[in-house]
Design a protein around this motif. Structure first.
Motif, PDB file in Angstrom:
ATOM      1  N   UNK A 163      53.663   5.295   2.486  1.00 50.71           N
ATOM      2  CA  UNK A 163      54.845   4.375   3.116  1.00 50.71           C
ATOM      3  C   UNK A 163      54.542   3.988   4.622  1.00 50.71           C
ATOM      4  N   UNK A 164      53.604   4.891   5.346  1.00 50.64           N
ATOM      5  CA  UNK A 164      53.452   4.372   6.729  1.00 50.64           C
ATOM      6  C   UNK A 164      51.778   4.809   6.944  1.00 50.64           C
ATOM      7  N   UNK A 165      51.319   3.685   7.588  1.00 43.47           N
ATOM      8  CA  UNK A 165      49.780   3.965   7.461  1.00 43.47           C
ATOM      9  C   UNK A 165      49.665   3.278   9.150  1.00 43.47           C
ATOM     10  N   UNK A 166      48.872   4.140   9.777  1.00 41.85           N
ATOM     11  CA  UNK A 166      48.273   3.812  11.316  1.00 41.85           C
ATOM     12  C   UNK A 166      46.995   4.090  11.472  1.00 41.85           C
ATOM     13  N   UNK A 167      46.147   3.309  11.369  1.00 44.38           N
ATOM     14  CA  UNK A 167      44.600   3.461  11.565  1.00 44.38           C
ATOM     15  C   UNK A 167      44.063   2.822  12.673  1.00 44.38           C
ATOM     16  N   UNK A 168      42.933   3.239  13.102  1.00 40.14           N
ATOM     17  CA  UNK A 168      42.031   2.722  13.912  1.00 40.14           C
ATOM     18  C   UNK A 168      40.784   2.307  13.312  1.00 40.14           C
ATOM     19  N   UNK A 169      40.421   1.485  12.280  1.00 39.86           N
ATOM     20  CA  UNK A 169      39.183   1.418  11.733  1.00 39.86           C
ATOM     21  C   UNK A 169      38.859   0.059  11.647  1.00 39.86           C
ATOM     22  N   UNK A 170      37.702  -0.164  11.036  1.00 37.97           N
ATOM     23  CA  UNK A 170      37.117  -1.742  11.072  1.00 37.97           C
ATOM     24  C   UNK A 170      37.127  -2.477   9.926  1.00 37.97           C
ATOM     25  N   UNK A 171      37.679  -2.004   8.864  1.00 41.37           N
ATOM     26  CA  UNK A 171      37.799  -2.924   7.656  1.00 41.37           C
ATOM     27  C   UNK A 171      38.902  -2.682   6.838  1.00 41.37           C
ATOM     28  N   UNK A 172      39.545  -3.602   6.226  1.00 43.79           N
ATOM     29  CA  UNK A 172      40.965  -3.069   5.516  1.00 43.79           C
ATOM     30  C   UNK A 172      40.732  -3.382   4.112  1.00 43.79           C
ATOM     31  N   UNK A 173      39.674  -3.098   3.230  1.00 41.66           N
ATOM     32  CA  UNK A 173      39.705  -3.282   1.766  1.00 41.66           C
ATOM     33  C   UNK A 173      40.483  -2.175   1.212  1.00 41.66           C
ATOM     34  N   UNK A 174      41.028  -2.652   0.045  1.00 45.58           N
ATOM     35  CA  UNK A 174      41.798  -1.854  -0.685  1.00 45.58           C
ATOM     36  C   UNK A 174      43.019  -1.822  -0.408  1.00 45.58           C
ATOM     37  N   UNK A 175      43.739  -2.400   0.842  1.00 51.22           N
ATOM     38  CA  UNK A 175      44.942  -2.205   1.340  1.00 51.22           C
ATOM     39  C   UNK A 175      45.971  -2.902   0.365  1.00 51.22           C
ATOM     40  N   UNK A 176      45.543  -3.790  -0.361  1.00 53.68           N
ATOM     41  CA  UNK A 176      46.669  -4.342  -1.271  1.00 53.68           C
ATOM     42  C   UNK A 176      47.445  -3.653  -2.261  1.00 53.68           C
ATOM     43  N   UNK A 177      46.650  -2.499  -2.533  1.00 47.40           N
ATOM     44  CA  UNK A 177      46.988  -1.636  -3.574  1.00 47.40           C
ATOM     45  C   UNK A 177      48.148  -0.491  -3.136  1.00 47.40           C
ATOM     46  N   UNK A 178      48.548  -0.587  -2.065  1.00 54.11           N
ATOM     47  CA  UNK A 178      49.491   0.316  -1.348  1.00 54.11           C
ATOM     48  C   UNK A 178      50.682  -0.082  -1.608  1.00 54.11           C
ATOM     49  N   UNK A 179      51.500  -0.654  -2.574  1.00 53.71           N
ATOM     50  CA  UNK A 179      52.633  -1.157  -2.935  1.00 53.71           C
ATOM     51  C   UNK A 179      53.818  -0.744  -2.428  1.00 53.71           C
ATOM     52  N   UNK A 180      53.824   0.731  -2.025  1.00 55.49           N
ATOM     53  CA  UNK A 180      55.078   1.283  -1.263  1.00 55.49           C
ATOM     54  C   UNK A 180      55.024   1.348   0.017  1.00 55.49           C
ATOM     55  N   UNK A 181      54.049   0.776   0.621  1.00 56.24           N
ATOM     56  CA  UNK A 181      53.810   0.911   2.147  1.00 56.24           C
ATOM     57  C   UNK A 181      54.768  -0.171   3.001  1.00 56.24           C
ATOM     58  N   UNK A 182      55.528   0.721   3.841  1.00 52.70           N
ATOM     59  CA  UNK A 182      56.438   0.045   4.614  1.00 52.70           C
ATOM     60  C   UNK A 182      56.014  -0.418   6.151  1.00 52.70           C
ATOM     61  N   UNK A 183      55.167   0.518   6.712  1.00 56.66           N
ATOM     62  CA  UNK A 183      54.831   0.211   7.878  1.00 56.66           C
ATOM     63  C   UNK A 183      53.462   0.153   8.070  1.00 56.66           C
ATOM     64  N   UNK A 184      52.720  -0.679   8.528  1.00 55.12           N
ATOM     65  CA  UNK A 184      51.169  -0.877   8.703  1.00 55.12           C
ATOM     66  C   UNK A 184      50.855  -1.189   9.962  1.00 55.12           C
ATOM     67  N   UNK A 185      50.340  -0.494  10.791  1.00 54.31           N
ATOM     68  CA  UNK A 185      49.591  -0.516  12.127  1.00 54.31           C
ATOM     69  C   UNK A 185      48.157  -0.545  12.013  1.00 54.31           C
ATOM     70  N   UNK A 186      47.427  -1.531  12.270  1.00 50.51           N
ATOM     71  CA  UNK A 186      46.001  -1.501  12.359  1.00 50.51           C
ATOM     72  C   UNK A 186      45.420  -2.181  13.746  1.00 50.51           C
ATOM     73  N   UNK A 187      45.759  -1.891  14.755  1.00 48.98           N
ATOM     74  CA  UNK A 187      45.780  -2.470  16.240  1.00 48.98           C
ATOM     75  C   UNK A 187      44.444  -2.031  16.944  1.00 48.98           C
ATOM     76  N   UNK A 188      43.883  -3.044  17.701  1.00 52.29           N
ATOM     77  CA  UNK A 188      42.917  -2.735  18.493  1.00 52.29           C
ATOM     78  C   UNK A 188      41.541  -2.047  17.392  1.00 52.29           C
ATOM     79  N   UNK A 189      41.297  -2.991  16.690  1.00 50.24           N
ATOM     80  CA  UNK A 189      39.872  -2.763  15.887  1.00 50.24           C
ATOM     81  C   UNK A 189      38.964  -3.937  15.998  1.00 50.24           C
ATOM     82  N   UNK A 190      37.848  -3.587  15.574  1.00 52.85           N
ATOM     83  CA  UNK A 190      36.668  -4.824  15.593  1.00 52.85           C
ATOM     84  C   UNK A 190      36.611  -5.227  14.086  1.00 52.85           C
TER      85      UNK A 190
END
Length: 243
Positions: A163-190
């Motif tokens: 439900x809570x995901x906070x990453x600092x990575x470069x790509x967002x593949x597979x993210x759409x499968x996390x159907x229970x996710x409530x908070x997504x933070x993916x800031x300051x990446x390339x």
């Protein structure tokens, strides 16, 4: 009304729950294998481990269920010092601002009962291990302010409880499968390129932050189907109007 929950708030809440549970339920005896594994890290000063040690909590059987270190007077060093396979009942691992370095070992995938993994404000490097996808009970994954790179593990969609995901990575593949996710933070990446269309599948998400990610193009119309969304932040990108 816009709501925003920071990583610090999540850690603070986790700390309160941890200390309450530690005060109420921890027995004094500790599994010998787990005690030896704790001693080998060098993260504690005592050489006689038991469930009254600071920063750990045990169940009634004397097995460690929580390890929580919020800041440290000494650098903890490599995360691999912790023998993950020795902690079969660990449900919370929070090592926040502790001077961790090196990579996240693939052995972390043996913590199959883990519900919370917080490793913010350290110096962890390299890519995320594929074995993270084994943590199917994980609800909180926060790796903010490290030096990680690469992609989200390709099987992260197995984390159906996240439900809570906070990453600092470069790509967002597979993210759409996390159907229970409530908070997504993916800031300051390339990340580069356009906003992934898969984000439109996050039907329960209420907070999306993709600041300073070198994103271009349009906001996908699929975001209009996110009826729970209350906070959306694309600052520091080159985003155009909805298409």
């Amino acid at each position: 009304m816009v709501s925003f929950i920071s990583t610090e708030m999540v850690v603070t809440i986790t700390m309160i729950v941890f200390f309450l549970s530690h005060a109420i339920s921890s027995p004094s005896s500790l599994s010998s294998d787990e005690g030896e594994a704790l001693c080998r890290t060098g993260w504690w000063d005592s050489i006689s481990p038991d469930c009254t040690w600071p920063n750990i909590s045990c169940n009634k059987a004397g097995s460690v269920t929580k390890i929580f270190i919020f800041g440290s007077d000494k650098e903890l060093g490599e995360l691999s010092k912790l023998k993950f396979s020795s902690f079969p009942n660990l449900v919370q691992l929070c090592l926040y601002n502790c001077g961790l370095n090196g990579s996240i070992p693939h052995q972390i995938g043996t913590l199959t009962h883990l519900t919370s993994l917080i490793l913010d404000y350290n110096n962890l490097t390299s890519e995320l291990p594929l074995s993270l996808a084994n943590l199917t009970w994980l609800e909180t994954l926060s790796l903010y302010s490290n030096r990680l790179h690469g992609s989200v593990p390709p099987n992260i969609g197995k984390m159906k409880n996240l439900t809570y995901l906070d990453l600092r990575i470069s790509h967002l593949s597979e993210i759409g499968h996390l159907t229970k996710l409530k908070l997504l933070y993916v800031d300051d990446n390339q990340i580069n390129g356009s906003i992934p269309l898969e984000i439109g599948h996050l039907e329960n998400v209420d907070t999306i932050s993709l600041n300073n990610d070198n994103l271009t193009g349009f906001i996908p119309s699929s975001l209009g189907s996110l009826t729970n969304l209350t906070y959306l932040d694309f600052r520091g990108n080159q985003i155009n109007v909805i298409t």
